[in-house]
Design a protein around this motif. Structure first.
Motif, PDB file in Angstrom:
ATOM      1  N   ASN A 278      29.379  40.848  69.023  1.00 35.56           N
ATOM      2  CA  ASN A 278      30.037  40.442  67.774  1.00 35.56           C
ATOM      3  C   ASN A 278      30.363  41.626  66.871  1.00 35.56           C
ATOM      4  OD1 ASN A 278      30.138  37.308  67.508  1.00 35.56           O
ATOM      5  ND2 ASN A 278      28.223  37.798  68.559  1.00 35.56           N
TER       6      ASN A 278
ATOM      7  N   ARG B 243      36.944  41.732  82.196  1.00 42.58           N
ATOM      8  CA  ARG B 243      36.931  40.639  81.233  1.00 42.58           C
ATOM      9  C   ARG B 243      37.555  39.406  81.867  1.00 42.58           C
ATOM     10  NH1 ARG B 243      35.683  40.507  75.937  1.00 42.58           N
ATOM     11  NH2 ARG B 243      36.800  39.186  74.456  1.00 42.58           N
TER      12      ARG B 243
ATOM     13  N   GLN C 253      38.423  35.387  72.216  1.00 41.61           N
ATOM     14  CA  GLN C 253      37.111  35.406  71.562  1.00 41.61           C
ATOM     15  C   GLN C 253      37.218  35.006  70.097  1.00 41.61           C
ATOM     16  OE1 GLN C 253      34.983  39.062  72.253  1.00 41.61           O
ATOM     17  NE2 GLN C 253      33.134  38.382  71.201  1.00 41.61           N
ATOM     18  N   LEU C 254      38.309  35.414  69.444  1.00 40.39           N
ATOM     19  CA  LEU C 254      38.551  35.021  68.047  1.00 40.39           C
ATOM     20  C   LEU C 254      40.030  34.673  67.943  1.00 40.39           C
ATOM     21  CD1 LEU C 254      37.605  34.943  65.009  1.00 40.39           C
ATOM     22  CD2 LEU C 254      38.393  37.306  64.869  1.00 40.39           C
TER      23      LEU C 254
ATOM     24  N   LEU D  51      41.229  43.095  65.206  1.00 34.00           N
ATOM     25  CA  LEU D  51      40.286  42.997  66.316  1.00 34.00           C
ATOM     26  C   LEU D  51      39.993  41.539  66.612  1.00 34.00           C
ATOM     27  CD1 LEU D  51      37.741  45.768  65.270  1.00 34.00           C
ATOM     28  CD2 LEU D  51      39.675  45.951  66.862  1.00 34.00           C
ATOM     29  N   TYR D  52      39.952  41.203  67.904  1.00 28.96           N
ATOM     30  CA  TYR D  52      39.617  39.817  68.228  1.00 28.96           C
ATOM     31  C   TYR D  52      38.444  39.710  69.190  1.00 28.96           C
ATOM     32  CZ  TYR D  52      41.874  40.262  72.776  1.00 28.96           C
ATOM     33  OH  TYR D  52      42.196  40.662  74.053  1.00 28.96           O
ATOM     34  N   GLY D  53      37.919  40.845  69.639  1.00 30.82           N
ATOM     35  CA  GLY D  53      36.806  40.711  70.573  1.00 30.82           C
ATOM     36  C   GLY D  53      36.226  42.036  71.004  1.00 30.82           C
ATOM     37  N   VAL D  54      35.211  41.914  71.832  1.00 33.99           N
ATOM     38  CA  VAL D  54      34.462  43.059  72.326  1.00 33.99           C
ATOM     39  C   VAL D  54      34.192  42.843  73.809  1.00 33.99           C
ATOM     40  CG1 VAL D  54      32.107  43.980  72.335  1.00 33.99           C
ATOM     41  CG2 VAL D  54      33.306  43.705  70.173  1.00 33.99           C
TER      42      VAL D  54
ATOM     43  N   GLU E 289      40.479  34.560  78.815  1.00 36.81           N
ATOM     44  CA  GLU E 289      40.508  34.925  77.403  1.00 36.81           C
ATOM     45  C   GLU E 289      41.946  35.011  76.861  1.00 36.81           C
ATOM     46  OE1 GLU E 289      40.069  38.441  75.551  1.00 36.81           O
ATOM     47  OE2 GLU E 289      41.312  39.582  76.927  1.00 36.81           O
TER      48      GLU E 289
ATOM     49  N   ARG F  65      37.859  31.779  56.354  1.00 36.04           N
ATOM     50  CA  ARG F  65      37.749  32.976  55.509  1.00 36.04           C
ATOM     51  C   ARG F  65      38.858  32.938  54.470  1.00 36.04           C
ATOM     52  NH1 ARG F  65      36.267  37.938  59.680  1.00 36.04           N
ATOM     53  NH2 ARG F  65      34.020  37.621  59.556  1.00 36.04           N
TER      54      ARG F  65
ATOM     55  N   HIS G 234      32.945  43.211  66.385  1.00 40.76           N
ATOM     56  CA  HIS G 234      34.258  43.155  65.748  1.00 40.76           C
ATOM     57  C   HIS G 234      34.277  42.222  64.537  1.00 40.76           C
ATOM     58  CE1 HIS G 234      33.814  39.584  68.115  1.00 40.76           C
ATOM     59  NE2 HIS G 234      34.859  39.044  67.510  1.00 40.76           N
ATOM     60  N   ALA G 235      33.242  41.384  64.423  1.00 40.00           N
ATOM     61  CA  ALA G 235      33.392  40.176  63.602  1.00 40.00           C
ATOM     62  C   ALA G 235      33.460  40.431  62.103  1.00 40.00           C
ATOM     63  CB  ALA G 235      32.249  39.208  63.924  1.00 40.00           C
ATOM     64  N   PHE G 236      32.820  41.492  61.611  1.00 33.12           N
ATOM     65  CA  PHE G 236      32.825  41.708  60.158  1.00 33.12           C
ATOM     66  C   PHE G 236      34.016  42.526  59.686  1.00 33.12           C
ATOM     67  CE2 PHE G 236      30.740  45.505  61.811  1.00 33.12           C
ATOM     68  CZ  PHE G 236      31.325  46.503  61.057  1.00 33.12           C
TER      69      PHE G 236
END
Lengths: 328, 676
Positions: free
Chosen positions: B49, A53, A62-63, B27-30, A57, A239, B51-53
């Motif tokens: 994606n 990876r 990613q999030l 979770l923040y990623g894959v 990051e 959200r 992880h996203a839901f």
């Protein structure tokens, strides 16, 4: 000053780092790949395939939660991490990726979220005999705080910043000739094939149907962007949980149709061909114009992540072949 | 930060990924798994994606009970007691067959096994089924008849060795992207590619030949190809003689399928058909890849038989780079079938009507078991609408959006005396329930999944479930216990041990053995390495059987009142009824609203511009969607994806069922279109 690290010294160094930073080190996963994960004690896996990876990051996940809003209008920023991160085991390409993103996110106006994670971070690079098949990785030149060098007869360490020097205090010095057995010549970041492709693009010598042929193979997985250490595009989502709203950002991909689609439905990048061409142009033409350097560090991650063989290297090879054919 | 190795929750390809968790336990990623034989460091957009839901605010976190018409939180004991009591009372009053149980291709092998055990041992009915009824029931039936096993015969790495790929009724690069990419790679190295699809799917751009038959005419097309192969003498005589039976009857059945007649039925020019037949038959190793375009017809089983005949005729079975390769849609639809979440079989396809099998399961579970096959899911909806099924337990399925003829399904579910739903989100189906039990999602529980290439792999818990949500297997154990069936499993590994003890094809599978990259069944003992290719040397049923078929048209075709043929399916970015992907930001942003693909000539005739809202109606319902003007669809055909509750394609589709597999005709019905 070059130091020599016995195993106990290396463990001692890791402990020193872990006191002040959240130490992330390469760990071997069951599938054979290496990921940067929190140090749990023991020796990290310094040599092996490139980190699966992209290490950027850590600073641009990613999030990522940006802020929280309550229904009274209050805004709360996420708590800063207890300790800044220390990334250990970065090769010259990983460091080039971080340098690129640093310049992008920290140039004014500074990106606060990136800065929050990046501030105070420690970068520990690796060079010497750390390649997947024991091949030699090139030396690091100041892009990290501290450089670990895998030499034939042991581990060496070389500081590049004051923090690096401080962390290495007390360890035994190594004679400079310890490096003699290693190839310590710096390499050009971009291989010839990418430079050649970049020139052809800059000279606008790539035929249109080349892009159509390449784009027909794209399955729009976004993997090239998600794997790329210099990709910086993100989307924002809100959200709402009862009275609390979380605003986050997440990696986006310019290979997706809705990346630039407007509310009217108009889309300046409305075909796969346009999107594929843009991805390559951005990295090899636009970035050099803006930053003086390409937006590709030639780490190969997009080639490995692309299920249909149109990552940067594969594409540039085809591009050069196509142009040679056209030119001849 | 933590990386948990697990199996992707979306399609049946079986990619492995690392779920990345942060210090808050979110979770923040894959990251794709580089050393895995299927994912090989790659994923599709849904996988990236995955992880996203998971942390979406609409996750169900407490059991819900309907009081005064509204679903309100309650405690687990109350909810579980009520589910058990109400179902038991209905069974007591109206007989066990007044109950229906729907398992889930999203749940693990262990959970599907427990649900079918709950139906059979707990409540005494074989009325258990799941959404394979809507996707590959035709395959399971057809291939079991001709070869003896209903599963994909070959492995995904066979694409590296094949000479030609025939893709029929599969939009592979969008629906199984990592398998689609293998086909593209095969093409790059010089393998042939024939695409048979009414739509110009992306894969068609790469094909040597793209045949565009009218939807519903595949039997005629395939019979025409086979007749041509015989006329040219390109059949594999040695294979047919050594490995097959019933060839004479099959050969006789093809007589009328001349290229000209087939062209008249299918719309495929005669020369194209001849070319396709010759290319296919001349390849030494050819793979047939198929999916919903073949199976979702009122003659879905005949379509599968025809494909099986084609593979047998050319000797493309039992060797690397060949085979009949149905691509299973969901990450555990193969496993849910394997586990006997079907009305006629226990795990491993052991028939409930076989006294020896029944005796084995009865002895293991300690209760007598019913001997008559139960209701298929599609028939169960008809039975519920007619008042013959009165209680239903649905685990992880959303039939209100996924089954054909939504009006009928709504009527069926509303008419039930009692409906319990186990799910992770308040789906459209859950909103009709009397009790809703909140489940852990794939990232929050352990289990195993079986991919389309029969690869049994581990799913692993990465984070804790939200609120009071529980793993499905825990919920099912609690219900089994209330039925008096012991279910004190410590975890899914123990359930798998029971499965292995009762299921010959899984007998050698255990959790310690699944630690690597999984095992492909059949895996009959603890030393067996698994089976990458079926039917090597001999077929599961002994000799392969040619099964003659005859073309019959779709049940409802366009006419003056409803002049368009409606085709339905999926987009690349959404997943089925959208409960997960429409709650994943990037995926939802990509496709946000219902749309209808319409050919430019038709759009011009109706004076429609791009993105224009239109009303599409069938004899069963009416929806709104925006136009997408494209020559992907042939003139006279509309295509609508079924993900969107705001414009549910299945409000229009026809629940005309295949008489053998019970699958609805999702791919053909007649509709009309009006500008809004």
């Amino acid at each position: 000053m070059l130091k020599r690290l016995e195993e106990k010294d290396f463990l001692c160094l890791l402990e020193r780092i872990a006191e002040r930073w959240q130490l992330l080190v390469p760990q071997r996963m069951s599938d054979g790949s290496r990921l940067l994960l929190p140090w749990q004690g023991g020796l990290p896996v310094l040599a092996g395939p490139p980190l699966q990876r992209k290490p950027t990051e850590v600073f641009f996940p990613q999030l990522e939660l940006l802020l929280e809003l309550d229904d009274a209008g209050g805004v709360a920023l996420p708590n800063p991490p207890e300790k800044p991160p220390a990334l250990l085991g970065l090769d010259h390409l990983d460091l080039a990726g971080i340098a690129f993103l640093d310049r992008f996110f920290l140039s004014p106006p500074t990106d606060d979220a990136y800065l929050r994670r990046r501030r105070g971070a420690l970068l520990v690079g690796v060079s010497g005999l750390a390649g997947a098949q024991g091949e030699t990785l090139p030396p690091l030149e100041g892009e990290c705080d501290l450089e670990l060098i895998l030499a034939p007869d042991g581990l060496l360490a070389h500081p590049h910043t004051a923090r690096g020097t401080e962390l290495l205090e007390g360890f035994a010095e190594a004679a400079p000739d310890k490096l003699a057995a290693l190839d310590r010549n710096a390499t050009e970041l971009l291989p010839e094939i990418l430079l050649k492709a970049a020139r052809l693009l800059q000279e606008e010598r790539v035929p249109e149907d080349f892009w159509e042929e390449i784009a027909a193979r794209c399955i729009a997985c976004g993997g090239c962007n998600f794997a790329c250490p210099t990709c910086s595009c993100f989307g924002v989502q809100d959200r709402t949980f009862g009275k609390r709203t979380e605003r986050s950002r997440l990696w986006d991909s310019c290979q997706l149709d809705a990346f630039m689609r407007e509310a009217s439905g108009h889309n300046p990048l409305g075909t796969e061909t346009l999107r594929t061409r843009r991805r390559i142009y951005h990295k090899l033409v636009a970035d050099p114009l803006r930053w003086g350097e390409p937006g590709c560090v030639a780490c190969g991650r997009c080639d490995r992540a692309c299920p249909t063989g149109i990552g940067m290297f594969a594409l540039c090879e085809e591009l050069v072949r196509t142009c040679d054919r056209h030119g001849s | 930060m933590k990386a948990t190795l697990t199996t992707c929750p979306y399609c049946g390809t079986g990619c492995n990924l690392y779920l990345l968790g942060d210090e808050r336990g979110q979770l923040y990623g894959v990251e794709p798994v580089a050393g895995h034989p299927v994912s090989r460091g790659q994923l599709c957009l849904k996988g990236w994606n995955a992880h996203a839901f998971v942390a979406h605010p609409e996750r169900l976190t407490h059991p819900l009970l309907r009081r005064q018409g509204k679903l309100r939180p309650c405690d687990w004991e109350t909810a579980l007691d009520l589910v058990h009591c109400r179902l038991a009372a209905i069974a007591e009053r109206h007989g066990p067959d007044s109950l229906m149980f729907l398992a889930s291709a999203k749940a693990s092998n262990e959970e599907n096994y427990l649900l079918m055990k709950l139906a059979r041992a707990g409540f005494g009915t074989n009325n258990v089924d799941h959404c394979a009824r809507l996707c590959h029931s035709s395959t399971v039936f057809g291939l079991a008849e001709t070869l003896g096993s209903g599963a994909m015969t070959n492995s995904l790495n066979c694409f590296e060795r094949t000479d030609l790929v025939l893709v029929i009724g599969s939009n592979t690069t969008e629906q199984h992207p990592l398998i689609g990419s293998r086909i593209l790679q095969a093409r790059q190295r010089g393998a042939g590619l024939i695409v048979i699809d009414g739509r110009t799917i992306r894969l068609a751009r790469h094909a040597d030949l793209h045949l565009r038959p009218q939807n519903g005419t595949d039997v005629a097309l395939l019979c025409g190809m086979m007749r041509q192969i015989l006329a040219d003498g390109l059949e594999d005589r040695a294979f047919i003689a050594a490995r097959c039976e019933n060839f004479a009857a099959f050969e006789a059945s093809l007589r009328d399928y001349t290229p000209e007649r087939v062209a008249a039925i299918t719309g495929v020019p005669a020369q194209q058909l001849v070319d396709a037949a010759r290319r296919f038959a001349c390849a030494d190793k050819a793979m047939i890849v198929f999916a919903m375009g073949i199976t979702q017809h009122s003659h879905g089983v005949d379509n599968v038989r025809a494909l099986s005949n084609l593979a047998l005729l050319t000797g493309n079975i039992g060797r690397p780079g060949t085979g009949l390769n149905p691509l299973r849609g969901q990450n555990n639809v193969q496993g849910a079938c394997d586990m006997g979440a079907l009305p006629d079989v226990y795990s491993g396809y052991q028939k409930v009507s076989d006294p020896a099998a029944r005796e084995k399961f009865s002895a293991a579970w300690g209760v007598p078991l019913p001997d008559r096959p139960g209701l298929m899911a599609t028939h169960a909806m008809e039975a519920a609408a007619a008042g013959r099924v009165r209680g239903m337990l649905i685990m992880g399925e959303n039939p209100l959006l996924s089954e054909a003829n939504q009006g009928l399904v709504r009527q069926a579910l509303q008419k039930l005396e009692f409906l319990a739903v186990i799910d992770i989100f308040p789906t459209e189906t859950a909103q009709l329930a009397d009790v809703v039990l909140p489940a852990a999602c794939y990232a929050e529980r352990d289990g195993s999944f079986t991919s389309t290439e029969r690869r049994v792999q581990r799913g692993r818990q990465a984070i804790a479930p939200p609120g009071e949500a529980r793993a499905d297997w825990q919920i099912l154990c609690a219900l089994l216990g209330r039925c008096g069936v012991p279910a004190g499993y410590a975890g899914p590994g123990e359930i798998m041990a029971e499965i292995a003890a009762l299921t010959p094809s899984y007998a050698g599978i255990s959790y310690p053995r699944l630690e690597g990259t999984g095992l492909q069944w059949p895996c009959p003992d603890a030393e067996h390495p698994g089976t990458p290719i079926l039917h090597v040397g001999r077929c599961s049923r002994g000799k392969a059987r040619f099964s003659p078929v005859a073309y019959r048209p779709a049940v409802e075709t366009p006419d003056a009142d409803y002049p368009f043929l409606l085709n339905t399916g999926r987009t690349g970015v959404h997943w089925h009824t959208g409960s997960m992907t429409r709650r994943s930001h990037l995926l939802d942003r990509e496709e946000r609203e219902p749309y209808v693909e319409i050919h430019p000539a038709d759009a011009a005739r109706y004076q429609l511009e791009e993105r224009r809202p239109v009303r599409i109606s069938s004899r069963r319902g009416s929806i709104e969607a925006r136009t997408r003007i494209t020559d992907r669809v042939p003139a006279g055909q509309l295509f609508i994806p079924f993900h969107f509750v705001e414009g549910a394609a299945n409000a229009l589709t026809n629940n005309a069922l295949d008489p053998e597999s019970g699958i609805p005709e999702f791919k053909v019905c007649a509709v009309r279109l009006q500008p809004c």
